[in-house]
Design an enzyme around this catalytic site. Structure first.
Site, PDB file in Angstrom:
ATOM      1  N   CYS A 254       0.856  -1.200   0.000  1.00 14.18           N
ATOM      2  CA  CYS A 254       0.000   0.000   0.000  1.00 14.18           C
ATOM      3  C   CYS A 254       0.885   1.242   0.000  1.00 14.18           C
ATOM      4  O   CYS A 254       0.560   2.269  -0.604  1.00 14.18           O
ATOM      5  CB  CYS A 254      -0.902   0.011   1.236  1.00 14.18           C
ATOM      6  SG  CYS A 254      -1.924  -1.462   1.403  1.00 14.18           S
TER       7      CYS A 254
ATOM      8  N   HIS B 279       0.880   5.171  -1.324  1.00 14.77           N
ATOM      9  CA  HIS B 279       0.220   5.990  -0.288  1.00 14.77           C
ATOM     10  C   HIS B 279       1.122   6.324   0.893  1.00 14.77           C
ATOM     11  O   HIS B 279       0.666   6.333   2.031  1.00 14.77           O
ATOM     12  CB  HIS B 279      -1.043   5.277   0.201  1.00 14.77           C
ATOM     13  CG  HIS B 279      -2.074   5.085  -0.876  1.00 14.77           C
ATOM     14  ND1 HIS B 279      -2.755   6.127  -1.444  1.00 14.77           N
ATOM     15  CD2 HIS B 279      -2.508   3.962  -1.501  1.00 14.77           C
ATOM     16  CE1 HIS B 279      -3.589   5.654  -2.376  1.00 14.77           C
ATOM     17  NE2 HIS B 279      -3.453   4.348  -2.422  1.00 14.77           N
TER      18      HIS B 279
ATOM     19  N   ARG C 290     -13.105  -1.097  -2.724  1.00 13.97           N
ATOM     20  CA  ARG C 290     -11.935  -0.263  -3.020  1.00 13.97           C
ATOM     21  C   ARG C 290     -10.635  -1.034  -2.751  1.00 13.97           C
ATOM     22  O   ARG C 290      -9.670  -0.941  -3.506  1.00 13.97           O
ATOM     23  CB  ARG C 290     -11.974   1.024  -2.168  1.00 13.97           C
ATOM     24  CG  ARG C 290     -10.880   2.023  -2.530  1.00 13.97           C
ATOM     25  CD  ARG C 290     -11.101   2.560  -3.918  1.00 13.97           C
ATOM     26  NE  ARG C 290      -9.911   3.218  -4.484  1.00 13.97           N
ATOM     27  CZ  ARG C 290      -8.894   2.573  -5.043  1.00 13.97           C
ATOM     28  NH1 ARG C 290      -8.863   1.257  -5.096  1.00 13.97           N
ATOM     29  NH2 ARG C 290      -7.878   3.238  -5.549  1.00 13.97           N
TER      30      ARG C 290
ATOM     31  N   CYS D 273      -7.370  -2.101  -5.161  1.00  7.51           N
ATOM     32  CA  CYS D 273      -5.947  -1.885  -4.865  1.00  7.51           C
ATOM     33  C   CYS D 273      -5.164  -3.176  -5.077  1.00  7.51           C
ATOM     34  O   CYS D 273      -4.125  -3.172  -5.737  1.00  7.51           O
ATOM     35  CB  CYS D 273      -5.755  -1.413  -3.424  1.00  7.51           C
ATOM     36  SG  CYS D 273      -6.141   0.328  -3.170  1.00  7.51           S
TER      37      CYS D 273
END
Lengths: 273, 214
Positions: free
Chosen positions: A182, A186, A230, A234
């Site tokens: 992630c 991010h 969502r 990802c």
């Protein structure tokens, strides 16, 4: 009338530009105008149709046991929906695990209504152009009933802390053919994939701005997308297999995000690209 | 005066990058690695093709484990070990030619196709490198990401040098061989791109007539 015309124009622009490199900036401007108009008329968000649909589904007797979900305990007592989403995820003693809103509704559909869990999680998310599925519509309704409130999940019980810690570990874990975590997208301010801005989600200030927007109406796929959906998206981009709805990984990541976004305002369903 | 300010600024910057990983590591609660692995195994129960195509994706290899443990900023000894290990994986074209066709390179730089669960069953379409997702490459493509550095004029500012061409090939094949814990995928090592495709990507960067160098 003016609103309708612009809305149609916006959707046409998006629908008719498959790659739309230079047009992306214009699209972003058009969507921004669309957002402004939504603010002027809060009842024009298409996601609110799914809030209504979710509310009806919630109160309708369904499933093999033909009961509604009005006895479903989202953490504040059976049937109490107002403000429940703002305190999720949380530990549920009856299930002996931490659950986010979708995992909890899934549990209620199985235990109260008698639905088969395997059927519910087989294909739980809509493809582009299809409306959000029933579970997602109910999650959107529940989230909307905390709109205007702030994220206030305590997440301080041992199992809850363990879940948040697992979420943080997963957020940083790199694997798959692209070596992505992630954090690849991010973990910094102001970065983009193509023209899409990326929030720095381990930063509380940035997390507070965006996490409360989910479930969100996604203009590009013309449906409400839930947080579980969502996350699937990802992992898809990370070249991982489909993430199971309600899995510990999904709950842990949502718990980590909710904890990071603590104090941020809920504004669901918001409108996204 | 300026020199002092720059020197102080640089010292401060180095102090910050030295301190940050330690701070992050301290903040992070410890989670049993076996628990994380078990959670991952349970969360991905279905695969679009044979399980053997997918289960290796679920676990970090030794290099990824070291990168994650160090927040992608490994101490020198770990970084050196990663570079040596990853350098050893690089395979070169048998004919020794490292530069392919920049036009094909541009096509694969635009494409994000391949290896996603919706990309199966396999179809007659090559994987993309998706370079534009993270890098600026040409003046004409305005839709580029910013996770990686701009690669505008990449070959030109390196005088199209032979050693630089080899370095570009190695960087695309396996970025950890020169930059341990880079965020960039190991496109060659992880079989995202073929050797021929990597040559095309090198051409996009290093050919004098490539749009990257206009």
């Amino acid at each position: 009338m003016e609103l309708k015309r612009t809305l149609v124009a916006v959707l046409l622009v998006i629908g008719l530009s498959p790659v739309a490199m230079a047009q992306d900036l214009d699209t972003e401007k058009a969507i921004e105008r669309y957002r402004q108009m939504l603010k002027a008329d809060p009842w024009s968000n298409p996601g609110l149709l799914d809030v209504d649909r979710g509310e009806t589904l919630w109160a309708t007797p369904r499933g093999p046991k033909n009961v509604s979900l009005e006895q479903c305990d989202l953490g504040k007592g059976p049937g109490k929906v107002d403000g429940a989403f703002a305190e999720l995820p949380r530990y549920f003693a009856d299930a002996d695990r931490v659950m986010d809103v979708e995992t909890r509704i899934l549990w209620c559909m199985e235990k109260l209504q008698g639905f088969n869990r395997a059927d519910l999680i087989k294909s739980p998310h809509p493809s582009g152009g299809q409306p959000v599925k029933e579970l997602g519509a109910m999650a959107t309704y529940v989230a909307n009933k905390s709109s205007g409130m702030k994220f206030a999940a305590k997440l301080d019980q041992p199992k809850e802390r363990e879940t948040v810690a697992l979420g943080q570990a997963l957020f940083n874990r790199r694997s798959g053919p692209f070596d992505f975590a992630c954090t690849t997208c991010h973990a910094e301010t102001g970065k983009r994939i193509r023209l899409q801005g990326l929030p720095f989600l381990s930063n509380p200030e940035e997390a507070r701005k965006v996490i409360g927007e989910w479930p969100a109406y996604r203009v590009s796929s013309t449906h409400v997308m839930t947080m579980q959906h969502r996350l699937v998206d990802c992992f898809w981009q990370m070249r991982m297999p489909p993430l199971e709805l309600g899995s510990d990984v999904s709950v842990a990541l949502i718990a980590y995000l909710a904890k990071t976004a603590e104090g941020g305002e809920i504004n669901a369903p918001a409108l996204k690209r | 005066m300026h020199k002092i300010a720059i020197a102080l600024g640089l010292t401060g910057f180095l102090a910050v990058i030295a301190v940050v990983p330690a701070t992050l590591a301290q903040q992070r609660p410890t989670v049993d690695a076996a628990k994380v692995d078990a959670a991952i195994q349970a969360a991905f129960p279905t695969f679009p093709t044979a399980a053997s195509d997918w289960t290796p994706r679920l676990a970090p290899d030794e290099t990824m484990k070291q990168c994650v443990a160090n927040d992608n900023l490994p101490p020198k000894a770990v970084g050196d070990a990663i570079m040596a290990r990853e350098k050893a994986t690089i395979q070169y074209p048998t004919d020794g030619k490292l530069v392919g066709d920049w036009k094909k390179g541009e096509t694969l730089a635009q494409s994000g196709f391949g290896l996603r669960f919706t990309d199966y069953p396999a179809r007659d379409r090559p994987n993309g490198g998706n370079c534009y997702a993270c890098h600026q490459l040409t003046k004409t493509e305005v839709s580029y990401g910013t996770i990686g550095p701009s690669l505008l004029a990449y070959g030109k500012i390196r005088n199209f040098g032979e050693a630089e061409t080899k370095a570009a090939y190695e960087k695309i094949y396996n970025p950890h061989a020169s930059y341990p814990c880079s965020l960039m995928p190991r496109l060659g090592n992880n079989k995202v791109l073929t050797i021929e495709q990597i040559k095309d990507a090198v051409a996009l960067l290093m050919s004098p007539d490539s749009p990257v160098n206009q």
